[in-house]
Motif scaffolding. Sequence first.
Motif, PDB file in Angstrom:
ATOM      1  N   LEU A 225       7.181  29.013  -8.687  1.00 17.93           N
ATOM      2  CA  LEU A 225       7.691  29.747  -9.845  1.00 17.93           C
ATOM      3  C   LEU A 225       8.830  30.686  -9.461  1.00 17.93           C
ATOM      4  CD1 LEU A 225       4.275  30.601 -11.558  1.00 17.93           C
ATOM      5  CD2 LEU A 225       5.920  28.879 -12.300  1.00 17.93           C
ATOM      6  N   THR A 226       8.614  31.460  -8.393  1.00 21.75           N
ATOM      7  CA  THR A 226       9.650  32.425  -8.004  1.00 21.75           C
ATOM      8  C   THR A 226      10.891  31.724  -7.458  1.00 21.75           C
ATOM      9  OG1 THR A 226       8.511  32.689  -5.865  1.00 21.75           O
ATOM     10  CG2 THR A 226       8.041  34.316  -7.579  1.00 21.75           C
ATOM     11  N   LYS A 227      10.702  30.608  -6.765  1.00 17.42           N
ATOM     12  CA  LYS A 227      11.865  29.877  -6.252  1.00 17.42           C
ATOM     13  C   LYS A 227      12.692  29.315  -7.400  1.00 17.42           C
ATOM     14  CE  LYS A 227      13.290  26.248  -3.045  1.00 17.42           C
ATOM     15  NZ  LYS A 227      12.849  25.191  -2.103  1.00 17.42           N
ATOM     16  N   THR A 228      12.012  28.799  -8.420  1.00 15.59           N
ATOM     17  CA  THR A 228      12.719  28.271  -9.586  1.00 15.59           C
ATOM     18  C   THR A 228      13.468  29.376 -10.313  1.00 15.59           C
ATOM     19  OG1 THR A 228      11.061  26.534  -9.854  1.00 15.59           O
ATOM     20  CG2 THR A 228      12.438  27.024 -11.764  1.00 15.59           C
ATOM     21  N   MET A 229      12.837  30.553 -10.433  1.00 14.74           N
ATOM     22  CA  MET A 229      13.512  31.674 -11.082  1.00 14.74           C
ATOM     23  C   MET A 229      14.746  32.101 -10.299  1.00 14.74           C
ATOM     24  SD  MET A 229      10.551  34.184 -12.670  1.00 14.74           S
ATOM     25  CE  MET A 229       9.456  34.205 -11.264  1.00 14.74           C
ATOM     26  N   LYS A 230      14.663  32.026  -8.980  1.00 14.04           N
ATOM     27  CA  LYS A 230      15.803  32.412  -8.150  1.00 14.04           C
ATOM     28  C   LYS A 230      16.961  31.423  -8.274  1.00 14.04           C
ATOM     29  CE  LYS A 230      15.248  36.243  -5.760  1.00 14.04           C
ATOM     30  NZ  LYS A 230      16.249  37.331  -5.803  1.00 14.04           N
ATOM     31  N   THR A 231      16.626  30.150  -8.309  1.00 15.35           N
ATOM     32  CA  THR A 231      17.674  29.123  -8.269  1.00 15.35           C
ATOM     33  C   THR A 231      18.170  28.706  -9.650  1.00 15.35           C
ATOM     34  OG1 THR A 231      15.960  27.399  -8.153  1.00 15.35           O
ATOM     35  CG2 THR A 231      16.847  28.221  -6.065  1.00 15.35           C
ATOM     36  N   LYS A 232      17.269  28.697 -10.645  1.00 13.91           N
ATOM     37  CA  LYS A 232      17.630  28.174 -11.961  1.00 13.91           C
ATOM     38  C   LYS A 232      17.496  29.191 -13.087  1.00 13.91           C
ATOM     39  CE  LYS A 232      16.149  23.490 -10.639  1.00 13.91           C
ATOM     40  NZ  LYS A 232      15.287  22.340 -10.986  1.00 13.91           N
ATOM     41  N   GLY A 233      16.925  30.363 -12.788  1.00 21.73           N
ATOM     42  CA  GLY A 233      16.747  31.370 -13.818  1.00 21.73           C
ATOM     43  C   GLY A 233      15.409  31.225 -14.534  1.00 21.73           C
ATOM     44  N   VAL A 234      15.013  32.285 -15.214  1.00 21.11           N
ATOM     45  CA  VAL A 234      13.715  32.308 -15.901  1.00 21.11           C
ATOM     46  C   VAL A 234      13.660  31.280 -17.027  1.00 21.11           C
ATOM     47  CG1 VAL A 234      12.077  33.778 -17.147  1.00 21.11           C
ATOM     48  CG2 VAL A 234      13.489  34.751 -15.333  1.00 21.11           C
ATOM     49  N   ILE A 235      14.800  31.008 -17.646  1.00 20.45           N
ATOM     50  CA  ILE A 235      14.829  30.057 -18.774  1.00 20.45           C
ATOM     51  C   ILE A 235      14.328  28.684 -18.344  1.00 20.45           C
ATOM     52  CG2 ILE A 235      16.304  28.974 -20.515  1.00 20.45           C
ATOM     53  CD1 ILE A 235      15.855  31.981 -20.848  1.00 20.45           C
ATOM     54  N   ALA A 236      14.535  28.321 -17.070  1.00 16.76           N
ATOM     55  CA  ALA A 236      14.081  27.017 -16.586  1.00 16.76           C
ATOM     56  C   ALA A 236      12.564  26.878 -16.642  1.00 16.76           C
ATOM     57  CB  ALA A 236      14.577  26.790 -15.163  1.00 16.76           C
ATOM     58  N   LEU A 237      11.859  28.021 -16.708  1.00 14.13           N
ATOM     59  CA  LEU A 237      10.391  28.003 -16.742  1.00 14.13           C
ATOM     60  C   LEU A 237       9.832  28.128 -18.155  1.00 14.13           C
ATOM     61  CD1 LEU A 237       9.579  30.353 -13.736  1.00 14.13           C
ATOM     62  CD2 LEU A 237       9.361  27.876 -13.785  1.00 14.13           C
ATOM     63  N   GLU A 238      10.705  28.252 -19.136  1.00 12.59           N
ATOM     64  CA  GLU A 238      10.246  28.555 -20.494  1.00 12.59           C
ATOM     65  C   GLU A 238       9.255  27.526 -21.017  1.00 12.59           C
ATOM     66  OE1 GLU A 238      12.089  29.914 -24.813  1.00 12.59           O
ATOM     67  OE2 GLU A 238      13.418  29.530 -23.119  1.00 12.59           O
ATOM     68  N   SER A 239       9.550  26.247 -20.833  1.00 12.71           N
ATOM     69  CA  SER A 239       8.646  25.207 -21.340  1.00 12.71           C
ATOM     70  C   SER A 239       7.304  25.244 -20.617  1.00 12.71           C
ATOM     71  CB  SER A 239       9.279  23.828 -21.176  1.00 12.71           C
ATOM     72  OG  SER A 239       9.525  23.548 -19.807  1.00 12.71           O
ATOM     73  N   HIS A 240       7.321  25.628 -19.351  1.00  8.32           N
ATOM     74  CA  HIS A 240       6.081  25.674 -18.563  1.00  8.32           C
ATOM     75  C   HIS A 240       5.199  26.844 -18.972  1.00  8.32           C
ATOM     76  CE1 HIS A 240       7.436  22.554 -15.742  1.00  8.32           C
ATOM     77  NE2 HIS A 240       8.635  23.125 -15.801  1.00  8.32           N
ATOM     78  N   ILE A 241       5.804  27.995 -19.239  1.00  7.77           N
ATOM     79  CA  ILE A 241       4.984  29.165 -19.579  1.00  7.77           C
ATOM     80  C   ILE A 241       4.537  29.159 -21.034  1.00  7.77           C
ATOM     81  CG2 ILE A 241       6.018  30.571 -17.781  1.00  7.77           C
ATOM     82  CD1 ILE A 241       7.776  31.915 -19.812  1.00  7.77           C
ATOM     83  N   GLU A 242       5.265  28.418 -21.882  1.00 10.32           N
ATOM     84  CA  GLU A 242       4.849  28.318 -23.284  1.00 10.32           C
ATOM     85  C   GLU A 242       3.688  27.334 -23.453  1.00 10.32           C
ATOM     86  OE1 GLU A 242       5.694  30.184 -25.723  1.00 10.32           O
ATOM     87  OE2 GLU A 242       7.182  31.300 -24.560  1.00 10.32           O
ATOM     88  N   ASN A 243       3.664  26.297 -22.627  1.00  7.18           N
ATOM     89  CA  ASN A 243       2.588  25.294 -22.697  1.00  7.18           C
ATOM     90  C   ASN A 243       2.100  24.987 -21.281  1.00  7.18           C
ATOM     91  OD1 ASN A 243       2.651  24.482 -25.668  1.00  7.18           O
ATOM     92  ND2 ASN A 243       4.789  24.139 -25.066  1.00  7.18           N
ATOM     93  N   PRO A 244       1.407  25.932 -20.652  1.00  9.36           N
ATOM     94  CA  PRO A 244       0.994  25.724 -19.263  1.00  9.36           C
ATOM     95  C   PRO A 244       0.071  24.525 -19.071  1.00  9.36           C
ATOM     96  CG  PRO A 244      -0.069  27.670 -20.204  1.00  9.36           C
ATOM     97  CD  PRO A 244       0.988  27.246 -21.175  1.00  9.36           C
ATOM     98  N   HIS A 245      -0.709  24.176 -20.096  1.00  8.98           N
ATOM     99  CA  HIS A 245      -1.636  23.049 -19.955  1.00  8.98           C
ATOM    100  C   HIS A 245      -0.902  21.714 -19.932  1.00  8.98           C
ATOM    101  CE1 HIS A 245      -5.228  25.538 -20.316  1.00  8.98           C
ATOM    102  NE2 HIS A 245      -4.601  26.202 -21.265  1.00  8.98           N
ATOM    103  N   ASP A 246       0.331  21.704 -20.404  1.00 11.50           N
ATOM    104  CA  ASP A 246       1.139  20.489 -20.346  1.00 11.50           C
ATOM    105  C   ASP A 246       2.176  20.557 -19.228  1.00 11.50           C
ATOM    106  OD1 ASP A 246      -0.179  19.507 -22.617  1.00 11.50           O
ATOM    107  OD2 ASP A 246       1.211  20.566 -23.957  1.00 11.50           O
ATOM    108  N   SER A 247       2.120  21.607 -18.434  1.00 13.15           N
ATOM    109  CA  SER A 247       3.124  21.833 -17.398  1.00 13.15           C
ATOM    110  C   SER A 247       2.794  21.047 -16.134  1.00 13.15           C
ATOM    111  CB  SER A 247       3.206  23.328 -17.058  1.00 13.15           C
ATOM    112  OG  SER A 247       3.907  23.543 -15.862  1.00 13.15           O
ATOM    113  N   SER A 248       3.812  20.422 -15.562  1.00 13.53           N
ATOM    114  CA  SER A 248       3.623  19.697 -14.308  1.00 13.53           C
ATOM    115  C   SER A 248       3.370  20.659 -13.146  1.00 13.53           C
ATOM    116  CB  SER A 248       4.861  18.844 -14.006  1.00 13.53           C
ATOM    117  OG  SER A 248       6.024  19.667 -13.931  1.00 13.53           O
TER     118      SER A 248
END
Length: 288
Positions: free
Chosen positions: A87-110
Amino acid sequence: MFQIIGIVVLFGMVFGGFTLAGGSFDIIIKALPFELMMIMGAAIGAFLISNAFSTVTKTGADFAKLISGPKWGKQDYMDLLTLLFQLTKTMKTKGVIALESHIENPHDSSIFSAYPKIMKDHFAIDFICDTLRMMTMNLEDPHQVEDAMEKQIEKHHHEAATPAHALQSMADALPALGIVAAVLGIIKTMGAIDSPPTVLGAKIGSALVGTFLGVFLAYGLVGPFAARLNEIYEEEGAFYKIIQAVLVAHLHGNAAQISVEIGRGSVPSSFQPSFAELEEASSNAPTI
């Protein structure tokens, strides 16, 4: 396992010492059912009066923890650190927006679905996702985020630890309830004051069984049960402290590897992975 050994030692030493000292179990055995009915019945009744239904049911469910111990093991802490690294590596490289779909639907997150045991802990998942969601809303002050997370952890720990507090209250009441049973026994004895000394002695002995049981149950069983449960809750709470430590370290501008290393320092010593183990797990973590 140690709890079972402890119970065996407790009963063996107390009643073994009583036997070796020449004590007779006749009076205890005869009085035991009635004294237990009065003391434990009163203790359970007081327990039901003083606690909410949710606390009563949770206390029953958490009794298994006395034997099984905390629910998190070494692999679980490793999985958590690896998840936070991703999570933190993705935030560093791609920004928090890249995690938006994952944090909105964690049960469907890869990302999250790769860690099924962590997924079963609703508080852990909500804790991570809610904090990341605050970051997407531009709350990036590390001190504010740390304070908000600390309050959530305190609230969760307070609610989780209610069974231990309830059992400790029961332990505190048991000696007094033993005295109640003993007083009733003395009342019964006084009603037969004209009986021979041998009969009176047996009745007084039966009354004193109540005092013994109240103190024995309080300090030998229920009190230690409460202390053990509280210890387990404290250890399980370290899991959420790691989440706080890693995400706050990330907000301070640290690289993902440094953030999870800071979190590794919060892992209980008996479950703490080594630096090399964490580095290997992080390097093998799939990229997003």
